[in-house]
Design a protein around this motif. Structure first.
Motif, short mmCIF file in Angstrom:
data_model
loop_
_atom_site.label_atom_id
_atom_site.label_comp_id
_atom_site.label_asym_id
_atom_site.label_seq_id
_atom_site.Cartn_x
_atom_site.Cartn_y
_atom_site.Cartn_z
N LEU A 51 -8.92 3.40 2.88
CA LEU A 51 -8.35 3.63 1.45
C LEU A 51 -9.51 4.05 0.73
CD1 LEU A 51 -6.07 1.41 -0.36
CD2 LEU A 51 -8.34 2.44 -1.72
N VAL A 52 -10.88 3.45 0.61
CA VAL A 52 -12.05 3.82 0.06
C VAL A 52 -12.53 5.50 0.49
CG1 VAL A 52 -14.42 3.83 -0.29
CG2 VAL A 52 -13.00 1.84 -0.57
N SER A 53 -12.28 5.84 1.74
CA SER A 53 -12.54 7.13 2.20
C SER A 53 -11.63 8.26 1.69
CB SER A 53 -12.68 7.23 3.80
OG SER A 53 -13.23 6.35 4.45
N ILE A 54 -10.34 7.71 1.69
CA ILE A 54 -9.33 8.69 0.99
C ILE A 54 -9.70 8.82 -0.57
CG2 ILE A 54 -7.13 8.98 0.57
CD1 ILE A 54 -6.40 7.82 3.30
N ALA A 55 -9.59 7.79 -1.11
CA ALA A 55 -10.24 7.80 -2.40
C ALA A 55 -11.32 8.46 -2.92
CB ALA A 55 -10.22 6.42 -3.01
N GLY A 56 -12.29 8.70 -2.04
CA GLY A 56 -13.70 9.15 -2.20
C GLY A 56 -13.46 10.70 -1.75
N ALA A 57 -12.53 11.08 -1.41
CA ALA A 57 -12.22 12.49 -0.89
C ALA A 57 -13.19 12.98 0.53
CB ALA A 57 -12.60 13.63 -1.95
N LEU A 58 -13.05 11.83 0.96
CA LEU A 58 -13.85 11.93 2.38
C LEU A 58 -12.95 12.12 3.36
CD1 LEU A 58 -16.42 9.09 2.02
CD2 LEU A 58 -16.92 11.52 2.30
N LEU A 59 -11.85 11.76 3.30
CA LEU A 59 -10.45 11.81 4.36
C LEU A 59 -9.36 12.32 3.70
CD1 LEU A 59 -10.41 10.78 7.35
CD2 LEU A 59 -9.69 8.33 6.40
N THR A 60 -8.53 13.09 4.49
CA THR A 60 -7.49 13.40 3.83
C THR A 60 -6.25 12.69 4.12
OG1 THR A 60 -7.28 15.25 5.40
CG2 THR A 60 -7.54 15.74 3.36
N PRO A 61 -5.17 12.01 3.26
CA PRO A 61 -4.15 11.11 3.85
C PRO A 61 -3.12 12.15 4.60
CG PRO A 61 -3.88 11.84 1.46
CD PRO A 61 -5.45 12.43 1.74
N SER A 62 -2.33 11.30 5.24
CA SER A 62 -1.44 12.06 6.30
C SER A 62 0.03 12.08 5.26
CB SER A 62 -0.65 10.85 7.34
OG SER A 62 -1.96 10.54 8.04
N GLU A 63 0.14 11.17 4.02
CA GLU A 63 1.19 11.44 3.41
C GLU A 63 0.77 11.04 1.92
OE1 GLU A 63 4.62 9.49 5.03
OE2 GLU A 63 4.72 10.57 6.70
N GLY A 64 1.25 11.28 0.90
CA GLY A 64 1.11 10.89 -0.54
C GLY A 64 0.00 11.68 -1.24
N ARG A 65 0.14 11.31 -2.31
CA ARG A 65 -0.97 12.25 -3.20
C ARG A 65 -2.23 11.53 -3.96
NH1 ARG A 65 0.70 16.98 -1.58
NH2 ARG A 65 -0.56 17.84 -2.97
N LEU A 66 -3.37 12.07 -4.00
CA LEU A 66 -4.50 11.55 -4.65
C LEU A 66 -4.70 12.41 -6.07
CD1 LEU A 66 -7.05 9.94 -4.44
CD2 LEU A 66 -8.01 11.92 -3.08
N TYR A 67 -4.93 11.49 -7.01
CA TYR A 67 -5.25 12.21 -8.34
C TYR A 67 -6.60 11.61 -8.72
CZ TYR A 67 -0.37 13.29 -8.27
OH TYR A 67 1.11 13.85 -8.04
N LEU A 68 -7.58 12.58 -9.14
CA LEU A 68 -8.77 12.24 -9.72
C LEU A 68 -8.86 12.79 -11.30
CD1 LEU A 68 -11.22 10.65 -8.80
CD2 LEU A 68 -12.39 12.83 -8.27
N ASN A 69 -9.20 11.91 -12.12
CA ASN A 69 -8.95 12.18 -13.73
C ASN A 69 -7.50 13.04 -13.90
OD1 ASN A 69 -11.48 11.24 -14.20
ND2 ASN A 69 -12.49 12.98 -13.63
N GLY A 70 -6.45 12.49 -13.28
CA GLY A 70 -5.17 13.28 -13.52
C GLY A 70 -4.82 14.55 -12.55
N GLU A 71 -6.03 15.12 -11.83
CA GLU A 71 -5.74 16.13 -11.35
C GLU A 71 -5.43 15.99 -9.75
OE1 GLU A 71 -8.53 20.01 -10.23
OE2 GLU A 71 -9.34 18.53 -11.60
N ASP A 72 -4.60 16.78 -9.30
CA ASP A 72 -4.06 16.38 -7.95
C ASP A 72 -5.11 17.04 -6.80
OD1 ASP A 72 -3.03 16.40 -5.19
OD2 ASP A 72 -0.92 16.71 -5.95
N ILE A 73 -6.10 15.93 -6.29
CA ILE A 73 -6.97 16.80 -5.17
C ILE A 73 -6.59 16.74 -3.90
CG2 ILE A 73 -8.59 16.72 -7.05
CD1 ILE A 73 -9.85 14.24 -5.20
N THR A 74 -5.50 16.18 -3.60
CA THR A 74 -5.14 15.90 -2.26
C THR A 74 -5.53 17.04 -1.36
OG1 THR A 74 -3.17 14.90 -3.26
CG2 THR A 74 -3.02 14.95 -0.82
N ASP A 75 -5.07 18.54 -1.68
CA ASP A 75 -5.24 19.54 -0.63
C ASP A 75 -6.48 20.27 -0.98
OD1 ASP A 75 -2.68 18.71 0.50
OD2 ASP A 75 -1.70 19.65 -1.01
#
Ligand SMILES: Nc1ncnc2c1ncn2[C@@H]1O[C@H](COP(=O)(O)OP(=O)(O)OP(=O)(O)O)[C@@H](O)[C@H]1O
Ligand SMILES: [Mg+2]
Lengths: 235, 366
Positions: A51-75
């Motif tokens: 979880l921490v790796s995904i939150a830290g943009a070290l690992l990409t999730p298989s599904e779902g979205r990740l936002y940092l400061n409201g910006e989608d940085i999943t991809d």
């Protein structure tokens, strides 16, 4: 309602295929706002580091979205992720965390060099952080000359050097005895509150939970216990 | 370069050791280069110095002047060819001389030349042999054997006493000092050979355009022509000696590359966890690559500069015992090659750095 610094929505992460498939995270949603220190606690193998790796943009999730400061940085592509980690995130890892050939002060100045901070500002900020964390007098020692607790205090100072929005700490107290571990987390909590950062602290140690604003339990890749976002004063 | 010098400073001994190895290897490269240059000059300087466009030798001589005999009279026929500016006979032979003062015997090369002709050497001391009966011009290196301006010596063969009237420089041939004398005198000193033409010389030196020079064998039967470079290259042992020394130098450069590659690769492997942390906190691969290259450059430049000074000091200490000569250009060339090779040696390490996964900072921590 303020934009959360970190937001994970329905994040899943699978490793491997077929027989060897591991569901490290299943539909995890989490929001962390400014000034909030969230504890993430759970048994070994439950998915905390993932979880921490995904939150830290070290690992990409298989599904779902990740936002940092409201910006989608999943991809976001690799280089942009590196930039985000450098500018927006402060990491504190478990061990072998510091660079062996840099003194405490230089660990911080290295970050300043990476982000291109002017020399004078960098020196002033490094001094202020080291002073706040009680390391001003030990600042010119190499990691090998410092105790485990001192090293983690330097690591906290380093994580704050880029003035990040988000701090991620994966078991920063694992190699410390409980008294020193508590002292380190007290410092971390103080910095998070004084500087109004969002932070996630992974820990095994239940005795540290009282220092955190909110506790999130994880088991088998699912968040349990407290509902997402509950208990946060800012919500 | 925030990291590069700090890491070197922290691990002084390690980096000093690798710099030390580079000093040794590069000084060896420079010494060998100087030696190759010096030996080659000792072998060929007298030929290289001749300001002529071609040398005519006898057909079966394989460009060996000692083996070649041409009739001096041919020079006139050659000079008559359209496009040939001048042609002069030249006599070259090996000989021994005995210094009158000390009885020491010294091996030399006799050059019989046309007085005031094309290959008359410039004298640095004394004067030319014109107007001096029995006077000769010697190469500077002969003075190290105790024969100087005004001294006399006895020739073998010939048994004639000659006097040094002039000294010239950089005119060695087959690692022996050359002695320049009028062609008539040279011919007197040659042992009488059965069946040899009375006006036999070693070669005809010519100046003119290339096409005319190439046509000389049509006019002068049983001859062939070559450039001074060709003749110098056919001096016995010259090609082999140059080849051997060049091979050793190439090996040294390869060894230097291998040592540098291994050293930096091992250091990189040791640092992998740290590199993972650096990448996790947002350090770009480019930054890490620049850091490594800066380190290699710093170590290699220091090593090569010290290598040059070691080679120079050694050359001073050895003095004239061995022929050693190196030019700034050659130093720059070999220094540049070593530097490039050093950077090339880091390719493995750079590839490894590029592959480091920032995720390792979390997964392999502690
Ligand atoms: N790269 C990977 N490949 C395959 N499986 C992985 C990988 N990383 C993690 N896992 C698996 O995912 C699950 C969650 O791992 P994770 O490291 O997130 O657990 P954790 O809660 O941090 O455990 P710990 O408390 O021991 O650090 C584990 O079953 C682990 O084996
Ligand atoms: Mg973990």
């Amino acid at each position: 309602m303020t934009t959360p610094v970190l937001e994970l929505t329905n994040i899943s992460k699978r490793f491997g295929e077929g027989e060897a498939r591991v569901d490290a995270l299943s539909a995890v949603s989490l929001r962390v706002v400014r000034g909030e220190l969230v504890a993430l606690i759970g048994p070994s193998g439950s998915g905390k580091s993932t979880l921490v790796s995904i939150a830290g943009a070290l690992l990409t999730p298989s599904e779902g979205r990740l936002y940092l400061n409201g910006e989608d940085i999943t991809d976001s592509p690799g280089q942009q992720r590196a930039r985000l980690r450098l500018r927006e995130i402060g990491f504190i890892f478990q061990g072998s965390n510091l660079i062996s050939y840099l003194t405490g002060r230089e660990q911080l100045l290295f970050i300043a060099d990476l982000i291109g901070l002017p020399n004078g500002d960098a020196r002033r900020q490094a001094y202020r952080l080291l002073d706040e964390l009680g390391m001003a007098r030990r600042a010119d020692h190499y990691p090998e000359e410092l105790s485990g607790g001192e090293r983690q205090r330097i690591a906290i100072a380093r994580a704050l050097m880029n003035d990040p929005a988000l701090i991620l700490a994966d078991e920063p107290t694992a190699s410390l005895d409980s008294r020193r571990g508590r002292a380190v987390v007290e410092l971390l909590a103080r910095e998070v509150h004084e500087r109004d950062k969002a932070a996630v602290l992974v820990t095994h140690d239940e005795r540290l939970l009282d220092l955190c604003d909110r506790v999130v339990h994880i088991a088998d890749g699912r968040l349990t216990g407290m509902p997402v976002g509950a208990g946060s004063a800012a919500m | 370069m925030f990291l590069a010098l700090r890491e070197i400073r922290h691990a002084k001994l390690r980096f000093a050791l690798i710099a030390g190895v580079i000093v040794l290897v590069s000084s060896l490269v420079f010494i060998l280069s100087g030696l190759a240059n010096g030996l080659s000059a000792g072998n060929t300087a007298a030929i290289d110095a001749m300001p002529v466009d071609g040398m005519v030798v006898s057909a079966g001589s394989d460009y060996l002047l000692d083996r070649s005999t041409v009739s001096a009279g041919v020079a006139k026929d050659i000079a008559g060819i359209d496009g040939i500016d001048s042609a002069e006979p030249l006599g070259v032979s090996s000989a021994n001389i005995t210094a009158s003062a000390s009885d020491t015997v010294i091996g030399v090369s006799f050059f019989g030349i046309v007085p005031e002709g094309m290959i008359q050497p410039d004298v640095t001391r004394g004067e030319g042999f014109a107007g001096h009966e029995g006077g000769v011009v010697i190469d500077e290196t002969l003075t190290e054997d105790g024969i100087g301006l005004g001294d006399t010596f006895l020739t073998e063969p010939g048994g004639i006493e000659l006097t040094v009237v002039g000294v010239t420089t950089d005119r060695t041939y087959r690692l022996r000092p050359s002695i320049y004398m009028p062609l008539d005198l040279w011919r007197q000193l040659q042992p009488v050979q059965e069946g040899a033409a009375p006006d036999a010389v070693s070669a005809i030196v010519v100046r003119g355009d290339q096409a005319a020079i190439d046509s000389i064998p049509d006019v002068a039967p049983d001859t062939m022509v070559g450039s001074t470079t060709q003749v110098a290259g056919h001096i016995p042992g010259e090609a082999e000696q140059n080849g051997t020394l060049m091979l050793i130098q190439v090996f040294l450069v390869v060894i230097a590359a291998g040592i540098i590659a291994a050293f930096f690769y091992i250091i990189t492997l040791q640092k992998l966890p740290e590199l993972g942390v650096m990448k996790a906190i947002g350090t770009g691969t480019g930054y890490l690559v620049r850091t490594l290259i800066a380190q290699v450059l710093a170590i290699a430049v220091v090593g090569i500069l010290l290598g040059i000074s070691v080679a120079d000091t050694l050359a001073l200490v050895i003095g004239n015992a061995v022929p050693y000569s190196i030019t700034v250009q050659r130093m720059a060339l070999f220094g540049g090659i070593l530097l490039l090779v050093a950077i090339g040696g880091t390719v493995l390490s750079l590839a490894r750095i590029a592959r480091v996964d920032p995720l390792d900072a979390i997964n392999k921590a502690g």
